[in-house]
Design an enzyme around this catalytic site. Structure first.
Site, short mmCIF file in Angstrom:
data_model
loop_
_atom_site.label_atom_id
_atom_site.label_comp_id
_atom_site.label_asym_id
_atom_site.label_seq_id
_atom_site.Cartn_x
_atom_site.Cartn_y
_atom_site.Cartn_z
N HIS A 189 0.87 -1.33 -0.02
CA HIS A 189 -0.02 0.16 -0.03
C HIS A 189 0.82 1.26 0.03
O HIS A 189 0.62 2.30 -0.66
CB HIS A 189 -0.89 0.20 1.37
CG HIS A 189 -1.88 -1.04 1.14
ND1 HIS A 189 -3.07 -0.85 0.13
CD2 HIS A 189 -2.23 -1.71 1.90
CE1 HIS A 189 -3.87 -1.99 0.56
NE2 HIS A 189 -3.37 -2.63 1.49
N GLU A 430 -8.36 -10.61 -17.14
CA GLU A 430 -7.28 -10.53 -16.13
C GLU A 430 -7.21 -12.10 -15.49
O GLU A 430 -6.39 -12.29 -14.50
CB GLU A 430 -7.61 -9.84 -14.95
CG GLU A 430 -9.20 -9.63 -14.59
CD GLU A 430 -9.82 -8.86 -13.58
OE1 GLU A 430 -8.85 -7.88 -13.08
OE2 GLU A 430 -10.91 -8.71 -13.49
N ASP A 454 -3.66 -8.37 -11.86
CA ASP A 454 -4.21 -9.58 -11.67
C ASP A 454 -3.83 -10.73 -12.54
O ASP A 454 -3.44 -11.99 -12.21
CB ASP A 454 -5.66 -9.89 -11.38
CG ASP A 454 -6.28 -9.57 -9.96
OD1 ASP A 454 -5.41 -9.82 -8.88
OD2 ASP A 454 -7.22 -8.79 -9.73
N CYS A 501 -5.88 -1.31 -18.39
CA CYS A 501 -5.84 -0.51 -17.25
C CYS A 501 -5.30 -0.78 -16.19
O CYS A 501 -5.30 -0.21 -14.99
CB CYS A 501 -7.53 -0.56 -16.93
SG CYS A 501 -8.29 -2.06 -16.31
#
Length: 545
Positions: A189, A430, A454, A501
């Site tokens: 993060h 994905e 992913d 994306c």
């Protein structure tokens, strides 16, 4: 004397200035007897409320500075604070052992952290740091201590063993020249926050924090992956020259505002932005993105105690469409699950949430949730240029089920006389399964959007949040590039367009490769739009028709 340390860049840039060393103080709590257990429990309840208020403040600060997607971690921390098992363990310890609130919270935090750390699942192991973080926050509030890590009055390079998302967001962005940590993951993060905040950052830097002093001068070169303390005059001059070059490059980028994203051999590429909520739109417009390539609708569902209503969703979708004034807005349907847990969904714990009950699987298993969102989307489509895409697709059967549900929603709205429009509809590629059947899938939808985060994780069997696997994680693996090529060729064969994306879309080392493959659209963080436009406009190599 100059000392050079090597590290792994997570956001490239260069900084020269004083160092601020942030050393974490482990919360030490002595075992103390408590006279009145109920009074101690009351203290815990008050500290929980104070902690929740602090986390909400952090969420709002992160929201304004780095967007909804990066701010969501603070909602997760609020939910963990409210966990009944966690709170019951604290209360039980106070009552049975008659200990102080601080001691009960500290021990419970250690116990839960050890329990999570011992689990086989990487996602659950990562929760160990979260529960430790919220327990430390509770203890500090119980003891009346101030919380947070101050960077001082002067802008500086932040150096630490590691930084949690809350520590990063609490620091004044205006006073951070960059940050360097001993530990951390490039997919953590904090690394993502650094990229969103445009702050030069480096992780995995082998250094002894005890040998560093606050105020000492340093050069952070996140292009070369070096951190130099007490640099020589020549090294300082070289750093200043590099910084000047970067400033000039940034000024040149501004010339690409308003310019068409088109290669030198005439191929037009659509360049869009990824966002988490309506509040991110100003950044999209400021950086001159042509539209929104990924609106993460699941963040309408986070930080709540119940599902958002059809009207709430409709208003949010309509607002973003109206604000974008005819520019394309691609909204991804609900992608809850994996690292985005919401209590009221009742999903329960899973051993491997990344491959579990998530995204389109929830929508197809619980169609009423899906229908509510689809009604809001179809109604909002009247107000702008909307496209909808469905995540985590693995088969033609799933697409057929989606189309059946969309038709049912269309009939409902028609019967009620509610104005609506059927938007362009696509799917996210994905999963390796979707890649392998992309020829068939292309005949069923209007477009593909490749979610490389992913796709890379599933293809390489690597949890991208696991720092121990950083050396094995290779987003440039030829298997990923071949998959993108296969998907693009299959889409074009049936007259459909293809976008990317995921974070790979903003990887400037691969831009020319994507142009050669013939990718039609790239959607990236708003801050990357002009850098990407410049590179695309300079591309003059071979381009597929």
């Amino acid at each position: 004397m100059a000392q050079e340390y090597k590290g792994k860049p997570v956001f490239k840039g260069i900084a020269l200035g004083p160092v601020t060393v942030l050393k974490k103080q482990d919360v030490q709590v002595k075992r103390e007897k408590a006279g009145d257990p109920e009074s101690e429990i009351k203290k815990v309840e008050e500290a929980v409320e104070t902690s929740k208020e602090q986390l909400q403040h952090l969420y709002e600060k992160a929201l304004s500075e780095v967007g909804e997607a990066s701010a969501a971690i603070f909602e997760v921390h609020q939910m963990m604070l409210e966990d009944e098992d966690y709170q019951d363990a604290i209360r039980n310890m106070i009552r049975t052992e008659r200990v102080s609130a601080s001691y009960a919270v500290a021990v419970t935090g250690d116990n839960f952290a050890e329990m999570f750390a011992a689990m086989d699942d990487d996602y659950m192991q990562a929760r160990a740091a979260d529960v430790k973080d919220i327990s430390n926050r509770l203890v500090e509030n119980l003891n009346g201590n101030s919380i947070g890590m101050e960077a001082g009055e002067e802008a500086s390079i932040i150096v630490a063993d590691d930084l949690t998302p809350s520590e990063t967001v609490q620091l004044d962005k205006e006073k951070i020249l960059g940050f360097v940590t001993v530990h951390g993951s490039s997919n953590s993060h904090t690394a993502i926050l650094a990229r969103m905040m445009n702050i030069p950052a480096m992780i995995g830097t082998e250094m002894d924090l005890d040998k560093l002093e606050n105020g000492m001068t340093a050069v952070l070169d996140a292009f070369a992956g070096t951190f130099i303390t007490e640099p020589t005059e020549e090294q300082c001059v070289a750093a200043k020259e590099k910084m000047q070059e970067e400033e000039e490059k940034e000024a040149l980028l501004q010339k690409y505002k308003g310019k068409e994203t088109c290669t030198k051999n005439g191929k037009k590429v659509h360049l869009y932005a990824n966002i988490g909520n309506v509040g991110d739109i100003p950044s999209v417009l400021e950086n001159d993105a042509e539209g929104v390539g990924l609106f993460r609708s699941e963040f309408l569902y986070l930080g709540r105690e119940d599902f958002p209503t059809e009207e709430e969703q409709f208003r949010a979708y309509r607002q973003v469409l109206q604000t974008m004034a005819g520019k394309k807005v691609i909204i991804r349907t609900l992608d809850i699950g994996a690292d985005k847990q919401v209590d009221y969904f009742g999903l329960g714990e899973e051993e491997n949430p990344a491959m579990g009950y998530r995204a389109i699987r929830i929508c197809l298993k619980q169609p009423e949730i899906f229908k509510t969102q689809l009604r809001a989307l179809l109604r909002a489509a009247v107000y702008g240029n909307l496209s909808v895409m469905y995540p985590m697709i693995t088969s033609e059967e799933e697409v057929a089920k989606i189309q059946k549900i969309v038709k049912e929603v269309e009939n409902e709205l028609t019967k009620k006389g509610v104005p609506y429009q059927i938007p362009e509809q696509g799917i996210m590629i994905e999963t390796p399964a979707a890649v392998m059947v992309s020829d068939e899938l292309a005949q069923m939808v209007d477009f593909f959007s490749i979610g490389t985060n992913d796709l890379t994780q599933y293809t390489m069997a690597i949890d991208r949040q696991n720092a121990k696997l950083d050396d094995f994680y290779n987003a440039h693996h030829k298997a990923i590039i071949r998959m993108i090529r296969m998907v693009t060729e299959n889409a074009h064969k049936h007259g459909k367009w293809v976008g990317i994306c995921g974070e790979l879309g903003a990887d400037l080392e691969l831009t020319d490769t994507f142009m050669e493959i013939g990718v039609d659209e790239l959607s990236v963080a708003p801050s990357m739009v002009l850098k990407l436009r410049k590179q695309i406009c300079e591309y003059e190599g071979y381009m597929l028709d």
